[in-house]
Design a protein around this motif. Structure first.
Motif, short mmCIF file in Angstrom:
data_model
loop_
_atom_site.label_atom_id
_atom_site.label_comp_id
_atom_site.label_asym_id
_atom_site.label_seq_id
_atom_site.Cartn_x
_atom_site.Cartn_y
_atom_site.Cartn_z
N HIS A 238 -2.82 3.13 5.87
CA HIS A 238 -4.08 3.88 5.90
C HIS A 238 -4.67 3.67 7.28
O HIS A 238 -4.85 2.53 7.72
CB HIS A 238 -5.02 3.36 4.81
N SER A 239 -5.00 4.76 7.97
CA SER A 239 -5.34 4.65 9.39
C SER A 239 -6.60 3.83 9.68
O SER A 239 -6.76 3.34 10.78
CB SER A 239 -5.44 6.04 10.01
N ASP A 240 -7.49 3.68 8.71
CA ASP A 240 -8.71 2.90 8.97
C ASP A 240 -8.64 1.48 8.42
O ASP A 240 -9.64 0.92 7.99
CB ASP A 240 -9.93 3.62 8.36
N THR A 241 -7.45 0.90 8.40
CA THR A 241 -7.30 -0.48 7.94
C THR A 241 -6.60 -1.30 9.02
O THR A 241 -5.89 -0.73 9.87
CB THR A 241 -6.41 -0.55 6.67
N LEU A 245 -3.50 0.10 11.55
CA LEU A 245 -3.57 0.17 13.00
C LEU A 245 -2.30 -0.38 13.64
O LEU A 245 -1.87 0.06 14.69
CB LEU A 245 -4.78 -0.63 13.52
N GLU A 246 -1.69 -1.36 12.95
CA GLU A 246 -0.46 -1.96 13.49
C GLU A 246 0.76 -1.08 13.33
O GLU A 246 1.60 -0.99 14.20
CB GLU A 246 -0.20 -3.30 12.81
N VAL A 247 0.88 -0.46 12.15
CA VAL A 247 2.02 0.44 11.90
C VAL A 247 1.44 1.81 11.62
O VAL A 247 1.01 2.09 10.51
CB VAL A 247 2.83 0.01 10.65
N PRO A 248 1.35 2.66 12.61
CA PRO A 248 0.69 3.95 12.40
C PRO A 248 1.48 4.86 11.46
O PRO A 248 2.56 4.50 11.01
CB PRO A 248 0.56 4.52 13.80
N THR A 249 0.91 6.01 11.20
CA THR A 249 1.45 6.98 10.25
C THR A 249 2.97 7.11 10.30
O THR A 249 3.56 7.16 11.37
CB THR A 249 0.82 8.37 10.54
N TYR A 250 3.58 7.18 9.12
CA TYR A 250 5.04 7.26 9.02
C TYR A 250 5.59 8.56 9.59
O TYR A 250 5.02 9.63 9.37
CB TYR A 250 5.46 7.18 7.55
N TYR A 316 -11.65 8.40 -2.55
CA TYR A 316 -10.87 7.30 -3.16
C TYR A 316 -9.45 7.34 -2.58
O TYR A 316 -8.47 7.60 -3.26
CB TYR A 316 -10.83 7.47 -4.68
N GLN A 317 -9.37 7.09 -1.28
CA GLN A 317 -8.06 7.13 -0.64
C GLN A 317 -7.64 5.72 -0.26
O GLN A 317 -8.10 5.17 0.73
CB GLN A 317 -8.09 8.02 0.59
N LEU A 318 -6.75 5.16 -1.07
CA LEU A 318 -6.26 3.81 -0.81
C LEU A 318 -5.27 3.84 0.35
O LEU A 318 -5.11 2.86 1.05
CB LEU A 318 -5.59 3.25 -2.07
N TYR A 319 -4.59 4.99 0.51
CA TYR A 319 -3.60 5.17 1.57
C TYR A 319 -3.71 6.59 2.06
O TYR A 319 -4.30 7.45 1.39
CB TYR A 319 -2.19 4.89 1.03
N ASP A 320 -3.13 6.87 3.25
CA ASP A 320 -3.19 8.22 3.81
C ASP A 320 -2.28 9.17 3.03
O ASP A 320 -1.31 8.74 2.39
CB ASP A 320 -2.74 8.20 5.29
N ASN A 321 -2.63 10.45 3.13
CA ASN A 321 -1.75 11.48 2.56
C ASN A 321 -1.71 11.47 1.04
O ASN A 321 -0.72 11.89 0.43
CB ASN A 321 -0.33 11.28 3.13
N LYS A 322 -2.76 10.98 0.41
CA LYS A 322 -2.79 10.94 -1.06
C LYS A 322 -2.78 12.38 -1.61
O LYS A 322 -3.53 13.22 -1.12
CB LYS A 322 -4.08 10.22 -1.50
N PRO A 323 -1.93 12.64 -2.60
CA PRO A 323 -1.83 14.01 -3.11
C PRO A 323 -3.00 14.40 -4.04
O PRO A 323 -3.75 13.53 -4.49
CB PRO A 323 -0.52 14.00 -3.89
N CYS A 324 -3.10 15.67 -4.32
CA CYS A 324 -4.03 16.24 -5.32
C CYS A 324 -5.50 16.08 -4.97
O CYS A 324 -6.36 16.05 -5.86
CB CYS A 324 -3.80 15.62 -6.72
#
Ligand code: 5AD
Ligand code: FES
Length: 364
Positions: A238-241, A245-250, A316-324
């Motif tokens: 998740h980009s704001d954690t 920040l250490e491992v950016p978007t896949y 309620y986005q625990l991680y990026d790219n959450k569906p629906c």
């Protein structure tokens, strides 16, 4: 080598850590498919080709914890915090009931204050009364005292999900602040068990620095505590954690790798634990659109369609790219129903779909 391990599994023999790690390390398509087929056969034999729906209500993103991976961690000040009204939570649970889901899951960030505890207690009691105790009620509300767990159980909840996240102590310490303790979480799992819940736990898969041996030990941990249900999914930055920040978007290639490892974890968990319920985590779908049905095809038997009001979903986005995020509950129902039929499974409408493992364990 893989063949002989799968034969052992089919014959019902125990697998060693090394053998489990070897299955998780598979890196070619043919062997991976053989693993998935083996897990699917075991699923069919143990729990059938039925997917149970649990309507997921994400009722608040207020959280006192500060996990380094999670988008709704306390220190993320970009999050617009919300708490649903009691009536709204009940309404969404009743929607799930009328949609014939059989069960709902109430999830939120972690809060341990009396106001929150009693609010949940009232909501659970109302849902239970309004559905004549028919709708399964699962809670996923973090670490609490045994007394709180008991109050919620007495109000009508009967399943609880609390992920251990990882059983490697060093890794646990790297992804959490110091006051977040694995031993407390293990004690919570024991409390839940004493209160008589069907207990679920799980881990994040593909954490930075996590090895196949770690994941093999995670599976053996699930077995050692005689777990009833497993909910586990790929770790997604998740980009704001701090970890984001250490491992950016896949990249696309990283997504595929993470998805495949997530699926192999489900398959091996099915092979080792046999009659438990395993959820195809929503995070699988953040990596590939068909991720969740792929999860069912390699051993999962539970899916959690989101029944949260659309307005709240982006919060309620625990991680990026959450569906629906833009869909509503009916759209998710139609979408998932079609996708499950597409893989030749039926949906356990109007069934609570309790863990067979739990029933077998209580009958003993
Ligand atoms: N990627 C994947 N799963 C996550 N969770 C929290 N943050 C992430 C993330 N970045 C999972 C945790 C938690 C559950 C509710 O969501 O495992 O227990
Ligand atoms: Fe929500 Fe497909 S499951 S839109």
């Amino acid at each position: 080598m893989i063949d002989s391990i799968l034969n052992k599994a089919r014959a019902g023999e125990e697998l060693s850590v090394e053998e489990i790690a070897a299955l998780l390390s598979i890196d070619n398509e043919a062997e991976q498919q053989a693993l998935f087929d083996c897990a699917y056969a075991i699923k069919e034999e143990q729990v059938g080709k039925v997917a149970y729906f649990r309507g997921l209500i994400e009722c608040s993103n207020i959280c006192m914890k500060d996990c380094y991976y999670c988008g709704i961690r306390r220190s993320n000040d970009k999050v617009d915090r919300f708490l649903m009204e009691e009536d709204e939570i009940v309404k969404e649970a009743l929607w799930a009931y009328e949609a014939e889901y059989g069960s709902c899951v109430i999830q939120s960030g972690e809060r341990q204050d009396e106001n929150y505890i009693s609010m949940i207690e009232r909501v659970v009691r109302r849902i239970s009364e309004r559905t004549g105790g028919e709708l399964g009620i699962t809670l996923s509300l973090g670490e609490q005292t045994e007394e709180t767990y008991r109050r919620w159980k007495d109000a009508g909840a009967h399943r609880y999900l609390l992920r251990i996240e990882t059983t490697n102590p060093e890794l646990y310490a790297r992804i959490h602040p110091e006051d977040h303790r694995m031993d407390v979480r293990k004690e919570c799992l024991k409390s839940l068990r004493r209160c008589g819940y069907q207990v679920g736990t799980g881990v994040m898969i593909g954490l930075p620095g996590q090895t196949m041996e770690d994941l093999a030990h995670d599976i053996l941990f699930l077995q050692s505590i005689d777990i009833d249900m497993v909910g586990m999914g790929p770790y997604i930055p998740h980009s704001d954690t701090p970890m984001g920040l250490e491992v950016p978007t896949y990249s696309e290639a990283q997504k595929k790798t993470a998805l495949n490892l997530g699926l192999r974890m489900i398959a091996v968990t099915r092979i080792v634990l046999k009659d438990i319920n395993i959820a195809a985590a929503t995070a699988l779908q953040a990596l590939e659109y068909t991720g969740r049905e792929q999860g069912l095809k390699c051993g999962a038997n539970v899916i959690m369609p989101n029944v949260t009001e659309t307005d709240y979903r982006p919060k309620y986005q625990l991680y990026d790219n959450k569906p629906c995020l833009d869909e509503n509950s009916s759209m998710c129902r139609g979408c998932l129903s079609g996708r499950i039929k597409g893989i030749g499974e039926t949906i356990g409408f109007n069934k609570r779909g309790d863990s067979l493992h739990f029933r077998n364990r209580v009958a003993e």
